[in-house]
Scaffold this active site. Structure first.
Site, PDB file in Angstrom:
ATOM      1  CD  GLN A  83      -2.956   0.795   2.093  1.00  0.00           C
ATOM      2  OE1 GLN A  83      -3.040   0.237   2.907  1.00  0.00           O
ATOM      3  NE2 GLN A  83      -4.084   2.028   1.976  1.00  0.00           N
ATOM      4  CG  PHE A  84       1.065   4.176  -3.477  1.00  0.00           C
ATOM      5  CD1 PHE A  84       0.928   5.132  -3.465  1.00  0.00           C
ATOM      6  CD2 PHE A  84       0.107   3.175  -4.125  1.00  0.00           C
ATOM      7  CE1 PHE A  84      -0.284   5.682  -4.359  1.00  0.00           C
ATOM      8  CE2 PHE A  84      -1.031   3.457  -4.885  1.00  0.00           C
ATOM      9  CZ  PHE A  84      -1.238   4.994  -4.924  1.00  0.00           C
ATOM     10  CB  THR A  85      -2.445   5.288   0.136  1.00  0.00           C
ATOM     11  OG1 THR A  85      -2.657   3.971   0.990  1.00  0.00           O
ATOM     12  CG2 THR A  85      -2.777   5.092  -1.406  1.00  0.00           C
TER      13      THR A  85
END
Length: 155
Positions: A83-85
């Site tokens: 999850q890059f967020t």
């Protein structure tokens, strides 16, 4: 590297309507890599520390109802979801900026290596989502218990 660790009684990840990973009791872990992370991270002291810390966290209840048991103690599973967020910056405006996240190619490699190293140490099954895909993550946050580990806190 950032890990958002949630104790779960079970969970699954679906991509395009098909389940790509599922687990029983254990940990649901969101994994993100930042622009300061590079190819030297795997195998480093902080890398090993975060894996050992994640697996060894005493966040499962014992017979007296106290959080005194680890994933190792219960033989639990792990669901890893990239999850890059986790590296979103909301300092300016209302639209998050993701410039602090690692580039996708590097993040994919780091995620693959992280999964391999976690699988080698995990007491139970390790399941994953699909890197870069739109995923539906379904799990029960058991407790709720949520712990955040950030590599900058262990360097």
């Amino acid at each position: 590297m950032r890990l958002v660790i949630q104790r779960t009684s079970g969970g699954k990840v679906d991509v395009d309507g098909a389940t790509v990973g599922d687990i029983g009791p254990g940990l649901m872990v969101l994994v993100g890599f930042g622009k300061e992370d590079d190819e030297t991270l795997p195998g480093s002291k902080v890398w090993k520390t975060l894996i050992e810390k994640m697996i060894g966290l005493r966040i499962f209840e014992d017979e007296e109802g106290r959080m005194n048991r680890s994933l190792e103690d219960i033989g639990g599973d792990i669901l890893l979801v990239s999850q890059f967020t986790l590296y979103a910056s909301c300092r300016k405006g209302r639209r998050p900026s993701f410039t602090d996240a690692a580039a996708p190619d590097l993040a994919r490699c780091l995620c693959d290596e992280f999964t391999a190293d976690v699988t080698a140490k995990a007491p139970g099954r390790v399941a994953t989502g699909k890197f870069g895909a739109m995923m539906n993550v379904d799990f029960v946050n058991w407790g709720p218990v949520t712990i955040i580990l950030d590599s900058k806190d262990f360097s």
